[in-house]
Design a protein around this motif. Structure first.
Motif, PDB file in Angstrom:
ATOM      1  N   LYS A 530       0.892  -1.304   0.085  1.00  0.00           N
ATOM      2  CA  LYS A 530       0.044  -0.013  -0.088  1.00  0.00           C
ATOM      3  C   LYS A 530       0.939   1.116  -0.072  1.00  0.00           C
ATOM      4  CE  LYS A 530      -3.657   2.364   2.762  1.00  0.00           C
ATOM      5  NZ  LYS A 530      -4.494   2.180   4.038  1.00  0.00           N
ATOM      6  N   LYS A 531       2.075   1.168   0.762  1.00  0.00           N
ATOM      7  CA  LYS A 531       2.697   2.548   0.920  1.00  0.00           C
ATOM      8  C   LYS A 531       3.454   2.533  -0.532  1.00  0.00           C
ATOM      9  CE  LYS A 531       3.657   2.768   5.894  1.00  0.00           C
ATOM     10  NZ  LYS A 531       4.644   2.367   7.038  1.00  0.00           N
ATOM     11  N   LEU A 532       3.982   1.670  -0.885  1.00  0.00           N
ATOM     12  CA  LEU A 532       4.738   1.711  -2.329  1.00  0.00           C
ATOM     13  C   LEU A 532       3.803   2.198  -3.320  1.00  0.00           C
ATOM     14  CD1 LEU A 532       7.208   0.944  -4.043  1.00  0.00           C
ATOM     15  CD2 LEU A 532       6.315  -1.394  -4.302  1.00  0.00           C
ATOM     16  N   ALA A 533       2.343   1.704  -3.398  1.00  0.00           N
ATOM     17  CA  ALA A 533       1.412   2.231  -4.323  1.00  0.00           C
ATOM     18  C   ALA A 533       1.242   3.696  -4.045  1.00  0.00           C
ATOM     19  CB  ALA A 533       0.244   1.229  -4.042  1.00  0.00           C
ATOM     20  N   GLU A 534       1.034   4.208  -2.923  1.00  0.00           N
ATOM     21  CA  GLU A 534       0.861   5.549  -2.546  1.00  0.00           C
ATOM     22  C   GLU A 534       2.262   6.262  -2.949  1.00  0.00           C
ATOM     23  OE1 GLU A 534       0.199   5.729   1.429  1.00  0.00           O
ATOM     24  OE2 GLU A 534      -1.983   4.898   1.205  1.00  0.00           O
ATOM     25  N   SER A 535       3.097   5.600  -2.807  1.00  0.00           N
ATOM     26  CA  SER A 535       4.494   6.343  -2.979  1.00  0.00           C
ATOM     27  C   SER A 535       4.795   6.713  -4.778  1.00  0.00           C
ATOM     28  CB  SER A 535       5.830   5.687  -2.594  1.00  0.00           C
ATOM     29  OG  SER A 535       6.880   6.337  -3.039  1.00  0.00           O
ATOM     30  N   SER A 536       4.350   5.559  -5.433  1.00  0.00           N
ATOM     31  CA  SER A 536       4.465   5.749  -6.879  1.00  0.00           C
ATOM     32  C   SER A 536       3.533   6.547  -7.328  1.00  0.00           C
ATOM     33  CB  SER A 536       4.198   4.217  -7.329  1.00  0.00           C
ATOM     34  OG  SER A 536       5.055   3.501  -6.900  1.00  0.00           O
ATOM     35  N   LYS A 537       2.213   6.607  -6.831  1.00  0.00           N
ATOM     36  CA  LYS A 537       0.986   7.618  -7.282  1.00  0.00           C
ATOM     37  C   LYS A 537       1.876   8.998  -6.974  1.00  0.00           C
ATOM     38  CE  LYS A 537      -3.601   8.584  -6.748  1.00  0.00           C
ATOM     39  NZ  LYS A 537      -4.947   8.226  -5.842  1.00  0.00           N
ATOM     40  N   SER A 538       2.266   9.345  -5.965  1.00  0.00           N
ATOM     41  CA  SER A 538       2.914  10.658  -5.544  1.00  0.00           C
ATOM     42  C   SER A 538       3.906  11.012  -6.632  1.00  0.00           C
ATOM     43  CB  SER A 538       3.111  10.469  -4.155  1.00  0.00           C
ATOM     44  OG  SER A 538       3.725  12.133  -3.785  1.00  0.00           O
ATOM     45  N   ALA A 539       4.729   9.862  -6.887  1.00  0.00           N
ATOM     46  CA  ALA A 539       5.830  10.585  -7.593  1.00  0.00           C
ATOM     47  C   ALA A 539       5.276  10.569  -9.386  1.00  0.00           C
ATOM     48  CB  ALA A 539       7.027   9.190  -8.022  1.00  0.00           C
ATOM     49  N   LYS A 540       4.409   9.961  -9.486  1.00  0.00           N
ATOM     50  CA  LYS A 540       3.852  10.119 -11.048  1.00  0.00           C
ATOM     51  C   LYS A 540       3.282  11.731 -11.206  1.00  0.00           C
ATOM     52  CE  LYS A 540       3.325   5.298 -12.197  1.00  0.00           C
ATOM     53  NZ  LYS A 540       2.312   4.254 -12.503  1.00  0.00           N
ATOM     54  N   SER A 541       2.400  12.045 -10.180  1.00  0.00           N
ATOM     55  CA  SER A 541       1.744  13.276 -10.330  1.00  0.00           C
ATOM     56  C   SER A 541       2.554  14.232  -9.111  1.00  0.00           C
ATOM     57  CB  SER A 541       0.354  13.134 -10.076  1.00  0.00           C
ATOM     58  OG  SER A 541       0.297  12.609  -8.518  1.00  0.00           O
ATOM     59  N   VAL A 542       3.355  15.128  -9.815  1.00  0.00           N
ATOM     60  CA  VAL A 542       3.977  16.053  -8.983  1.00  0.00           C
ATOM     61  C   VAL A 542       3.019  17.031  -8.437  1.00  0.00           C
ATOM     62  CG1 VAL A 542       5.814  17.784  -8.826  1.00  0.00           C
ATOM     63  CG2 VAL A 542       5.806  15.838 -10.423  1.00  0.00           C
ATOM     64  N   PRO A 543       2.699  17.011  -7.071  1.00  0.00           N
ATOM     65  CA  PRO A 543       1.560  18.103  -6.543  1.00  0.00           C
ATOM     66  C   PRO A 543       2.044  19.400  -6.226  1.00  0.00           C
ATOM     67  CG  PRO A 543       1.996  16.446  -5.020  1.00  0.00           C
ATOM     68  CD  PRO A 543       3.116  16.272  -6.156  1.00  0.00           C
ATOM     69  N   VAL A 544       2.647  20.115  -7.076  1.00  0.00           N
ATOM     70  CA  VAL A 544       3.168  21.486  -7.019  1.00  0.00           C
ATOM     71  C   VAL A 544       2.034  22.109  -6.291  1.00  0.00           C
ATOM     72  CG1 VAL A 544       4.232  23.548  -7.906  1.00  0.00           C
ATOM     73  CG2 VAL A 544       4.869  21.317  -8.612  1.00  0.00           C
ATOM     74  N   ALA A 545       0.845  22.386  -7.080  1.00  0.00           N
ATOM     75  CA  ALA A 545      -0.240  23.093  -6.640  1.00  0.00           C
ATOM     76  C   ALA A 545      -0.909  22.639  -5.164  1.00  0.00           C
ATOM     77  CB  ALA A 545      -1.225  22.917  -7.848  1.00  0.00           C
ATOM     78  N   ALA A 546      -0.898  21.554  -5.033  1.00  0.00           N
ATOM     79  CA  ALA A 546      -1.423  21.061  -3.742  1.00  0.00           C
ATOM     80  C   ALA A 546      -0.459  21.705  -2.702  1.00  0.00           C
ATOM     81  CB  ALA A 546      -1.458  19.440  -3.919  1.00  0.00           C
TER      82      ALA A 546
END
Length: 626
Positions: A530-546
């Motif tokens: 689960k942590k790996l999936a969340e980490s991968s998702k976070s890496a793909k979408s760079v949440p600058v605006a967030a």
């Protein structure tokens, strides 16, 4: 540095010595397990060390300025006090500072809050406040305004454990700290003690706990004490060697005593020239030869009633109380030889399921169909009621005079009691003289001799010593009927169960194929994925605006501590810096570079993403508390 020293301490009750001539010390950094069978005096021993009981001989000395914390089996505090008052009732200045600070926030008293914050700074108590919330949260102590007198026995033990942990003593003495804790909390406590610098003396029957936490074992056995420098596994190995040597010594002493007895008898009665040293040596030899050898062959094997093909069928069973749904649409068909463990946090409905299986509770919906041949044996902690003026053997004879074993043989209840570690002399003791663990053992035996074929054990390991657990485990391994166990003893579950009902909350109960360790390994793997999936998702979408949105978001009014407010502001700044650095690294990769450089930039991005995810989770946690 020696924290505590005991010199030749002893305790007797009536004409019986519980233990005698025991000397030992506790040094800084020691994590000692105190082990012994029920009735050997472990709790009495702790009470003497902590000054709650006087020693009949010898004495105990504690190093000056050493703070000792003691969790006893039956903690007692002022029942009119709220839980928070009980927890902060110590003289620890750090605890008192946090108490004043919490009260000032609760009453919204700005003057008091200003003074309280100065004390928090003075004693560096901000970490203590966080630690308080962590300890109370893990131990399930939530409504701290409730009066201590309204709590159950298990809840009182948790409050007392929280209090002694938060006092942060130099020497921590714990009597059965894992009783009344669920498995997650036991594992948290194990990790908490294992990583702390606190010196510990603990009585517990949790063998995994002993192996992980303790680096020394002190065993009380037949009035003497034996020290082993190592964990529980090392203790087992060395104890077996000691018993083998002692058994050989007893045999040798008995052979020699026969020769010495013949010499004593051949001397003229009126003659005063007997060698005094030889007479004295004979008395010592007689004492050693009269010792009992350890019997490791004791076995409990009681016959069970015949179990038909139809046992229990549960279809779409649901149960709740008020608005709370404990069990929802549960289905299971019990089969011969089922060996099931039940785990889950306290209050999730484990006992409710057991009570529905036995028919003590009816489901709100669904169907429970029981076979005609099913005979329950149900061990519940709440059923421990005996006539204190009755003898042990008389209580068992009220159920049966003789018992048929699984082999077809019949034995007297006296022999059966001895197999369950009640010596012939102990069988004629009054119930009032038994320890809590001995009463538990007797209750279990009374259930087993009724020959049930469907055995339900709700926390059977509480207050049982390790020798009793070994006897019980050997019986249950050969039990031919259905077995259902609720327990926080991981070793007990690993050895006995083949699949587990997992109470996950909100009425969901899943069936896991395997023992407890296999379940934990599976859960750890799922959490890692689960942590790996969340980490991968976070890496793909760079949440600058967030991140920008987080930084400029207006801070709402909140009841956070001064330290938490500072932490929240720091997190916001750090996340913005991380995002800026990740953006730069991505630009570097897009521009291109050597293979080594690109690989290094990618590793840095992954590390930043993982760290950023952790900080975001902490920020969200703080913002929810705001």
């Amino acid at each position: 540095m020696n924290y505590l020293s005991a010199e030749n301490i002893a305790k007797s009750f009536g004409d019986r010595w519980l233990f005698r001539n025991i000397s030992f010390g506790i040094s800084r950094g020691d994590k000692i397990a105190l082990i012994g069978t029920n009735g050997t005096g472990k709790t009495t021993f702790l009470n003497i060390l902590t000054g709650k009981l006087p020693s009949d001989e010898g004495g105990v000395s504690v190093k000056k300025d050493i703070r000792v914390g003691y969790l006893d089996q039956s903690p007692a505090f002022d029942e009119t006090l709220p839980i928070l008052e009980v927890i902060f009732s110590s003289n620890n200045p750090v605890a008192q500072a946090v108490k004043r600070y919490e009260l000032a926030i609760e009453t919204d008293n700005h003057d008091e809050l200003s003074v309280a914050m100065e004390d928090m700074d003075k004693y560096n108590a901000w970490d203590f406040e966080y630690k308080t919330k962590e300890v109370l949260g893990w131990l399930g102590v939530h409504n701290t305004d409730s009066l201590y007198g309204t709590l159950s026995g298990g809840q009182r033990k948790r409050v007392a454990l929280a209090k002694v942990l938060l006092e942060d003593p130099d020497l921590l003495i714990l009597d059965e700290p894992t009783n009344h804790l669920d498995l997650d909390t036991v594992e948290w406590l194990e990790e908490y003690l294992n990583t702390s610098n606190t010196t510990i003396l603990v009585v517990t029957h949790d063998r995994y706990f002993l192996d992980t936490v303790c680096n020394q074992v002190l065993e009380l056995d037949h009035g003497s004490a034996y020290t082993y420098k190592g964990n529980y596994s090392y203790f087992l190995e060395k104890k077996a060697e000691r018993e083998e040597i002692e058994a050989a010594g007893i045999d040798k002493a008995r052979n020699l005593m026969r020769k010495e007895l013949d010499w004593i008898r051949r001397q003229p009665k009126a003659r005063g020239t007997k060698a005094k040293y030889r007479v004295d040596a004979f008395e010592e030899l007689k004492e050693k030869a009269s010792q009992k050898k350890v019997d490791t062959q004791m076995e409990l094997n009681v016959r069970t009633s015949r179990l038909g093909s139809k046992i229990i069928e549960m279809e779409n069973v649901s149960k709740g109380f008020g608005e709370r749904q404990l069990i929802k649409n549960f289905e299971y068909t019990f089969r011969k030889g089922d060996r099931i463990g039940i785990v889950g946090q306290n209050g999730m409905g484990k006992s409710t399921l057991l009570n529905m299986i036995t028919g003590e509770l009816q489901p709100d919906s669904g169907k429970i169909d029981k076979g005609e041949t099913v005979q329950f044996g149900y061990y519940k902690q709440s059923d421990l009621v005996f006539n204190e003026n009755q003898r042990v053997i008389d209580i068992v004879k009220d159920v049966a005079e003789v018992v048929q074993l699984g082999t077809g043989e019949t034995v007297t209840v006296g022999n059966l009691l001895q197999a369950f570690l009640f010596s012939p002399s102990k069988q004629y003791d009054f119930i009032s003289k038994l320890s809590g663990g001995e009463k538990r053992r007797l209750q279990l035996l009374l259930i087993l001799i009724k020959q049930p074929n469907f055995l339900i054990l709700d926390e059977p390991t509480n207050d049982l010593d390790i020798a009793s657990l070994n006897v019980l485990e050997e019986f249950l391994l050969n039990f031919p009927g259905c077995l259902v166990i609720v327990s926080h003893d991981r070793y007990f579950l690993d050895r006995l169960v083949e699949h587990i009902f997992v109470f996950e909350g909100e009425g969901k109960v899943s069936d896991f194929p395997g023992n407890y360790t296999e379940l934990r390994d599976y859960q750890d793997d799922m959490e890692a994925e689960k942590k790996l999936a969340e980490s991968s998702k976070s890496a793909k979408s760079v949440p600058v605006a967030a991140v920008k949105e987080v930084v400029v978001a207006p801070v709402a009014k909140r009841k956070l501590s001064f330290k938490e407010q500072k932490e929240m502001e720091t997190l916001e700044a750090e996340m913005a810096q991380m995002e800026k650095k990740k953006t730069q690294l991505l630009e570097n990769i897009n521009k291109g570079g050597s293979h080594v450089e690109v690989t290094n930039w990618a590793v840095q991005i992954e590390e930043l993403t993982n760290s950023q995810a952790e900080k975001e989770m902490r920020w969200l946690e703080l913002s929810e508390n705001a």
